[in-house]
Every structure is written in structure tokens, then in C-alpha cells.
Design an enzyme around this catalytic site. Structure first.
Site, PDB file in Angstrom:
ATOM      1  N   CYS C 157     -64.642   6.323 -12.354  1.00 28.15           N
ATOM      2  CA  CYS C 157     -64.680   6.330 -13.818  1.00 28.15           C
ATOM      3  C   CYS C 157     -65.117   5.006 -14.453  1.00 28.15           C
ATOM      4  O   CYS C 157     -65.238   4.909 -15.663  1.00 28.15           O
ATOM      5  CB  CYS C 157     -63.328   6.758 -14.355  1.00 28.15           C
ATOM      6  SG  CYS C 157     -62.857   8.342 -13.672  1.00 28.15           S
ATOM      7  N   HIS C 290     -59.719   2.101 -22.206  1.00 31.09           N
ATOM      8  CA  HIS C 290     -59.997   3.165 -21.239  1.00 31.09           C
ATOM      9  C   HIS C 290     -59.186   4.378 -21.711  1.00 31.09           C
ATOM     10  O   HIS C 290     -59.713   5.466 -21.806  1.00 31.09           O
ATOM     11  CB  HIS C 290     -59.632   2.707 -19.825  1.00 31.09           C
ATOM     12  CG  HIS C 290     -60.024   3.690 -18.777  1.00 31.09           C
ATOM     13  ND1 HIS C 290     -61.309   4.152 -18.649  1.00 31.09           N
ATOM     14  CD2 HIS C 290     -59.305   4.332 -17.816  1.00 31.09           C
ATOM     15  CE1 HIS C 290     -61.368   5.032 -17.655  1.00 31.09           C
ATOM     16  NE2 HIS C 290     -60.169   5.164 -17.137  1.00 31.09           N
ATOM     17  N   HIS C 325     -62.545  12.674 -21.369  1.00 32.80           N
ATOM     18  CA  HIS C 325     -62.876  11.668 -20.372  1.00 32.80           C
ATOM     19  C   HIS C 325     -64.169  12.086 -19.679  1.00 32.80           C
ATOM     20  O   HIS C 325     -64.187  13.058 -18.920  1.00 32.80           O
ATOM     21  CB  HIS C 325     -61.737  11.524 -19.364  1.00 32.80           C
ATOM     22  CG  HIS C 325     -61.911  10.374 -18.424  1.00 32.80           C
ATOM     23  ND1 HIS C 325     -63.038   9.588 -18.403  1.00 32.80           N
ATOM     24  CD2 HIS C 325     -61.084   9.862 -17.470  1.00 32.80           C
ATOM     25  CE1 HIS C 325     -62.911   8.653 -17.479  1.00 32.80           C
ATOM     26  NE2 HIS C 325     -61.735   8.801 -16.894  1.00 32.80           N
TER      27      HIS C 325
END
Lengths: 85, 320, 396
Positions: C157, C290, C325
Site C-alpha cells: 500500500c 494513511h 483504500h
């Protein structure tokens, strides 16, 4: 219940590839994570799959998983109480 | 600055000590050590084969470099963790078996190796994973060299890893390789090769590398003609088995036949195979340990990794 | 050599270009509106942030084949937006395309496997040729044209944040004049099932940094910055959106999928990114988190922010509450959003925040309001403990 616990121990050792652990040596009430058997959170997720596969138990929540997986005894108790459903 | 190879270790289909190549029916397979002697049982229990190969080679390379914890961990993999990817894909595609194991998903990600190595070394430094098909290792090397130029005191752990699985072998054979094999293609391969690089002097210098973006393909030939005495050099060619490749032929013409080694006959064809060639070159320049008989005045090795009609790269290693 | 941001491109569930995305962000409008069952009928009722356009619609907009992987189609759309205005000016310069992706051509690979299950040999082998992550980058670079260097990173990620860091270093070291840097990832059954087995998906809308958070929502998209060396942007007289003034990558070295509770990796990258730029923590005006809304991420990130900023924590929010996400694309998409917040001198409002986490007590900015932002950080953390933080600074 005892048979269930014996089976669970064997299944956990096999599923997590714990080559150095004798299933019979696992105490019913010893903690599985951290100190006791030294398992970690990925093992917990593997046990979730194991429980679904072998006992048809569906756990979808991480917090719930944590509570159920204190020890072999607590998992066995959970399976027993959800058997009839 | 000059950048040196301080140590290297490869797990590959080639055993140089007895000149044996692990290959059967076009499938190269790594000759693997007994991991039980290298990694402890708790570490091993969840590890896939590619992970064991990567961690072992990384650990050996670091051990051979005085056990210095590196300042950066840079890995390259063209196809990543194929075994776990295949396992997870097969399960999600099967409507009758929806039991998926989280471990195979977690370990399907390309940076599993670099991440696990950092975990194993308790290393909180720079950590990166390149995946650019047959240039993956070259780009990781490029990053390592750029990093050492930015921070000359650092040391970098660099590795190239790809695994061959039965699923991948079968699919690639079906796709086009079975046919190619009848035309001289060596076969599909795999390997794990790790290195420590730094500015600390050793026997072998990473002299130069040319990637397509630094100029057009003719730069590679021009460079060899201008900078390399081909009488004292060896060419490690990445042709996967005497296949027609004009770029490869142009470079080969610059060397006598007995100074050319098609390195993929030792490791098979795989995206990061140039990391095996990098290992082989380092072995050759360190005195030809266990390698085909070579004269002692070998001073330079050129690795030319080309794919017909696709990417090309040159890596030049020389004795310091 | 300074590194300038001279263009942006983004596609997400919020819209198909930078302006549409920013419009949604400014109006507090999220895009997590699809049901996961379209990806896999076995996993239903989980909200996902799907890009509105189908593959054929994207292909038509781009005038390319609709048989390409979705990751490539999304990437082409965003990368082209970033580069299009300057493509003529860039001719003759050294141009790199540096991209992060985690799934590559997985959507087509899945199709192949599903077909094979019905009968071995029935899958279309041509569906496998774009499986490799690097092949996606090659497709996109060819579509843009004029590219001299193409590479791909996959650090889960944090992939596309690392791509922006690598591109900035290459410009700084003089290897490139321009770089299109960011990442792309499509929603796939593979990642949906993967995160599902990890029990990391919330079956409601995600609530980053809220004490009631239960997990993340997946999304898809692509986001790229067009970067130029200071020399080039000056020579061409191009408008500069912001400067990439700092970056750092570090490993948390704690666990395969979880971050350390003391936020080791996250605090290292925050600290190091500021240090490279020579910026004091108190001068940071905004942090794009994040902020996945998993229990673990938000604690580790929150703890790290408190460690680095002490009592002077700047305004912060997680735009994953809008886009979901987007995995390998998130660093690129969020870099675009961070630059937009600097250009507009405005905060992006945190969505669905009610109660601070007891572990940190941190309260995100919940309004879209004028804010002085000289410097802004964008965080990205991935599996394997891979942490990356980017620092952007306002150009005067």
C-alpha cells in the site's frame, strides 16, 4: 468435550505447522497467544478459517476472534455453544 | 564513487562445486539447502519456498559481509510470490471451496521478501521492491548505486528473486514455451541471489550499467568497443537459448566465441536471471571458483541481458 | 536540484479528473457507494469505492482496446491527464514513468482462473500476458509515448508513494528532467477476498481515526504527479503547483501485516522527511493521513504523529473516507490531494468523525476551510512494514 479439545489441538498444530509442538502437551487453559503457545495475529486468522472449515463457525470480527481464542478450552466452549444453531 | 560487491550468495539450479545443473524437461529447479540448519522452526513454519530462498541467500550474504546490518534492503522480482498467488487465486475461483487462507494472501505480495528480511534483521532502514519484468534486477541495482552515491558510507543489501511453480511452468508451456523449447529454448528457471554493495574496497567493482533510458540500444555496443578490452573479458549473454535476437548477435560479435557464456543454460529463463549472472560474474572475477576453466587474466565481465524485441541492459563488473 | 510538481492526474470513485475529485473533496462528498458483490458474489454487502466508468467506457475515452486490464485503463486515464498539457514542451527531454501497483493485470488473470475451473484448457491464455505489474507500466508508458525510462514498484500500500520518492531522487540526481510518478490499482476479487480473510473490512462506511472504527473500505483508481526539475520548469516558464521538498522510506520491522503500537516506522519517515527538507514540525500545515480506519493503523499513525509533533499537531485528515483504500494507487492519489490542499490553501474535511481514539485523543480537521499551508505531508504505509512519507511545500 474432551474429544473436541483433543481434536482441536491436533488441528491447530497441523494447520499452523507447529512442528516442534506435541498436541497433547498443550494445556486446555494455557493462553494460545503471546506467552503460552506464542502464536500471533496471523495464526488467529488461520484458526478462524480452521473453525469455519471444520465446525462451520463463522467469525467476521477481529475483536470477537480475540475473545474466542483465549485458549483451547475457550474455543471448545464456543463451538459447543454454537453447535445447535 | 567506486562501488564494490562485498559479498554474494545465490540459491540457483547450478551447483558450481560439482558442475551440476538441476534441470529436467525444460524445467530448472533450485538446488536448495536444508533450511532447518539455517532458519529456526518458528520462522520456517509459515514460509513459502521463495521466502526461504530469499531469506537464506540474504542471511548468507550478510554473514559473509561481517554480519553488518545494511542501510538499505532493495529487492527485485518479476513475478513475485507465485506459489501463494496461485494458491489464493485457485481458491477464490472455485465456487465449491471458498476456504481461503489469509497467509497465502499476505505472502502473495511482491515485497514479502524485502519485508520479511527487514523483520528478520530488525532493520528499519530504506526498503524497496522493484518489479519491472526482465529489468527488475537492473532497476534495483540502479537504485542501490544511486543510494550509495547519495550516502557514500552506507551499505546496501540487493537481491533478485523469482520462483518457478508447477502452475506457472504449465501455463507458460501452454502459452508459447513448449514450441520455443523445440527451437533451442533452454527452459524456465528460478533463483535467489543476494549481494552486499558499498564503497568499501573489495575485489570486484560495479563499473557501469547501461539501461535503455540512458541512451538508445546502440550505446551498449559503443560502450563495449570504447571501454572494454574484450580479450581480457567474458560476456555473460542472457539469450535464453540461441534464439534469433539481432541485439544479442551485435554484442556477441564483439567477443571471441570462447569468451561468451550463455548464462541461462545454468539457471534457466526468468525475469531476474540477471541477478544470477551478477553472482556468476562476481564468482568469475574472484578467481573463477568452481567455474568453467578460465585464464587468470580475466579482468572484466559484461552481462548483457536482452529479450528479443524488448528490453536490453548492460552491467559491467571488473576487478579492482 | 529542486523537484517541482507541475501537473496532476487522478481518477477515483470521486471522479475522472483532478478537478472532479477536488470538487467532491471540497463538498464532503464520498464515493464509497458500490456493493462488493459485483466483484465476487460470495462476498456481498461490503461497501467499496468503485470508479464509475466501466472498462469499455474508459477504453472509449482513451481510444484503446477494452481488452486491457482495468489497472492499465485507470492508469492511462490519470497519467494522461497529468502529462497532456505539457507533452509538446517536454519533447527531447529525459522523461520517466515511475509507477506503483499491487494487482497488475489480476482482473484478467482472475477471469482466466474462473474459466479454467469450468474445464482445464478452457481459459484464454491471452488473459495472462498482462499479469505482471511491470507489463501494466509498459502499456501505460507506450500510451503516453515519449517515455525514456519505465519502472514499477510493488511495496503493497505504499507503492506509489515510493514511486514519487524514487522519481524525485532521480530528478535530483540528474537522471531525469521530468517524471510521471504515482500509481494505479483496480478493485479485484483477489484483494477483496484477501482483506476479507484478514478481517480488515468494515461492512459499514469506514471511520478513520474515530474510536468506533472497525476497518477499511477498498477502493480503486490512479493518481500521478508530473514532476519536473527546477531547471526545466524555469526554462519552460511552467506554473508550479508545489515542490517535493522531502521524502523518506523506512521499515517498521515489527510484523508482516500490522504496524508497531509505538509507531516506529511511521515516526521515522515523518521525522526523516522533515529533516531532509530542513523543515521544523511546527511549520507543517496539513497531514494527509494513511488513515485506513483499521484499529491498528490508526493507533500506530496517531502515536507517531504525537511523537513527532508533540503538542503542535497540524490539521490532518484521511481522504480514504472519500476514495476508499486504493492500495497501490493510494500514495499517488493522496499526493495529488495533498498538493491540491496546498494550491487552494484549504483543509480537506475528515468524514464520519465523532469520538477521538482514547489512545491518542487526536481530533482531525472536520471542515473544509481556508488554512495556511506552507508545508504538507502525505503518509503511506504498507504490508511488510513498508512506510513512506512525502513532504510538499508551497511555491511563492
Amino acid at each position: 468435550m474432551d474429544e473436541l479439545k483433543t481434536n482441536l489441538k491436533k488441528q491447530i498444530v497441523e494447520c499452523l505447522n507447529l512442528k516442534d509442538v506435541n498436541p497433547e502437551s498443550i494445556d486446555d487453559n494455557a493462553p494460545l497467544f503471546g506467552e503460552g503457545l506464542g502464536l500471533d495475529s496471523i495464526d488467529a486468522l488461520e484458526i478462524v478459517v480452521l473453525l469455519q472449515q471444520q465446525y462451520g463457525i463463522k467469525i467476521t470480527n477481529a475483536e470477537e476472534a480475540k475473545a474466542i481464542m483465549q485458549s483451547v478450552a475457550s474455543i471448545a466452549a464456543y463451538i459447543e455453544s454454537h453447535k445447535s444453531n | 564513487m567506486e562501488i564494490y560487491i562485498n559479498s554474494s550468495f545465490a540459491i540457483s539450479p547450478y551447483d558450481s562445486s560439482r558442475n551440476f545443473i538441476g534441470m529436467k524437461d525444460g524445467r530448472f529447479a533450485c538446488i536448495e539447502p536444508d533450511y532447518d540448519n539455517i532458519l529456526d522452526a518458528r520462522q520456517l513454519r509459515r514460509m513459502s519456498r521463495i521466502m526461504k530462498m530469499a531469506l537464506t541467500a540474504a542471511k548468507k550474504a550478510i554473514d559473509d559481509n561481517g554480519n553488518i546490518n545494511p542501510d538499505a534492503i532493495i529487492t527485485a522480482t518479476g513475478l513475485g510470490c507465485l506459489e501463494d498467488t496461485g494458491t489464493f487465486l485457485t481458491k477464490i475461483s472455485d465456487p465449491d471451496n471458498r476456504m481461503m487462507n489469509p497467509t497465502s494472501f499476505i505472502q502473495s505480495i511482491h515485497n514479502t521478501m524485502a519485508g520479511q528480511i527487514s523483520l528478520f534483521l530488525r532493520n528499519t532502514c530504506y526498503n524497496n521492491t522493484f518489479t519491472q519484468t526482465s529489468l527488475s534486477f537492473e532497476h534495483a541495482l540502479f537504485d542501490a548505486v544511486m543510494l550509495l552515491n547519495e550516502k557514500p558510507d552506507n551499505s546496501v543489501l540487493l537481491g533478485g528473486i523469482d520462483e518457478l511453480t508447477t502452475l506457472k511452468f504449465d501455463l507458460a508451456e501452454r502459452l508459447h514455451l513448449a514450441e520455443k523449447r523445440s527451437n533451442g529454448y533452454y527452459g524456465q528457471g528460478e533463483g535467489s541471489a543476494f549481494f552486499t554493495l558499498s564503497g568499501h574496497k573489495s575485489k570486484v567493482i560495479v563499473k557501469e550499467f547501461i539501461l535503455p533510458f540512458m541512451g538508445d540500444h546502440s550505446d551498449i555496443g559503443n560502450y563495449i568497443e570504447a571501454k572494454v578490452d574484450t580479450n581480457d573479458a567474458i560476456l555473460l549473454s542472457g539469450n535464453p537459448g540461441n534464439l534469433q535476437d539481432p541485439d544479442d548477435e551485435t554484442i556477441k560479435q564483439l567477443f571471441e566465441d570462447d569468451r561468451i557464456i550463455d548464462y541461462k543454460q545454468y539457471c534457466g529463463d526468468y525475469p531476474t536471471s540477471s541477478s544470477f549472472a551478477f553472482w556468476m560474474a562476481n564468482q568469475l572475477l574472484n578467481g573463477g571458483i568452481g567455474m568453467p576453466d578460465l585464464d587468470s587474466d580475466l579482468s572484466d565481465v559484461i552481462i548483457h541481458h536482452s529479450y528479443p524485441g524488448n528490453s536490453q541492459s548492460l552491467i559491467h563488473l571488473c576487478r579492482s | 536540484m529542486k523537484v517541482h510538481v507541475i501537473g496532476t492526474g487522478v481518477i477515483s470513485a470521486l471522479g475522472e479528473n483532478s478537478a472532479a475529485n477536488y470538487h467532491a473533496l471540497s463538498n464532503g462528498k464520498h464515493g464509497i457507494t458500490a456493493d462488493s458483490s459485483y466483484l465476487d458474489s460470495f462476498v456481498s454487502g461490503i461497501p467499496v469505492a468503485r470508479v464509475m466508468q466501466s472498462n469499455s467506457e474508459l477504453a472509449e475515452m482513451l481510444t484503446v482496446s477494452d481488452r486491457l486490464p482495468r489497472t492499465a485503463l485507470l492508469g492511462m486515464t490519470a497519467a494522461k491527464e497529468a502529462v497532456q498539457p505539457f507533452i509538446k514542451e517536454m519533447a527531447g527531454a529525459r522523461i520517466g514513468y515511475i509507477s506503483g501497483t499491487t494487482v497488475g493485470g489480476m482482473d484478467l488473470t482472475e477471469g482466466f482462473f474462473r474459466q479454467e475451473m469450468k474445464g482445464k484448457g478452457s481459459g484464454k491464455l491471452s488473459d495472462l500476458i498482462y499479469h505482471e505489474c511491470g507489463k501494466i507500466s509498459n502499456l501505460i508508458a507506450k500510451e503516453i509515448g515519449v517515455i525514456d525510462f519505465v519502472t514499477t514498484l510493488n511495496t503493497a500500500c505504499s507503492s506509489s508513494a515510493n514511486a514519487i520518492m524514487l522519481a524525485s531522487r532521480m530528478i535530483k540526481s540528474g537522471y531525469l528532467d521530468f517524471a510521471i510518478a504515482g500509481g494505479t490499482d483496480a478493485l479485484t476479487a483477489f484483494t477483496l477476498n484477501g482483506f476479507n480473510t484478514l478481517l480488515l473490512l468494515d461492512n459499514e462506511l469506514c471511520r478513520p481515526f474515530d474510536s468506533s472504527r472497525k476497518g477499511l473500505n477498498l477502493g480503486e483508481g490512479a493518481g500521478y504527479l508530473l514532476l519536473a526539475s527546477e531547471k526545466m520548469s524555469q526554462k519552460l516558464g511552467i506554473d508550479v503547483h508545489a515542490e517535493v521538498s522531502g521524502y523518506a522510506n523506512a521499515s517498521d520491522a515489527y510484523h508482516q501485516t500490522a504496524l508497531s503500537e509505538d509507531g516506529t516506522g511511521p515516526s521515522l519517515v515523518l521525522k526523516n522527511a522533515l529533516e531532509i527538507a530542513g523543515i521544523h514540525p511546527k511549520d507543517v500545515g496539513y497531514i494527509n493521513l494513511h488513515g485506513t480506519a483499521t484499529t491498528n493503523n490508526d493507533i500506530a499513525e496517531g502515536v507517531a504523529i504525537k511523537k513527532v509533533f508533540g503538542d503542535n499537531v497540524p490539521a490532518f485528515s484521511s481522504t480514504k473516507a472519500y476514495t476508499g483504500h486504493t492500495l497501490g494507487a493510494s500514495g499517488g492519489i493522496e499526493a495529488v490531494f495533498t498538493v491540491q490542499s496546498i494550491v487552494n490553501q484549504k483543509s480537506i474535511a475528515a468524514l464520519r468523525f465523532n469520538t477521538p481514539m482514547p489512545e491518542t485523543g487526536l481530533i482531525p480537521v472536520t471542515e473544509s476551510k481556508p488554512l495556511k499551508i506552507e508545508h504538507a505531508l502525505s503518509n503511506s504505509f504498507g504490508f511488510g512494514g513498508n512506510c513512506c512519507s512525502l513532504l510538499f511545500s508551497r511555491k511563492h
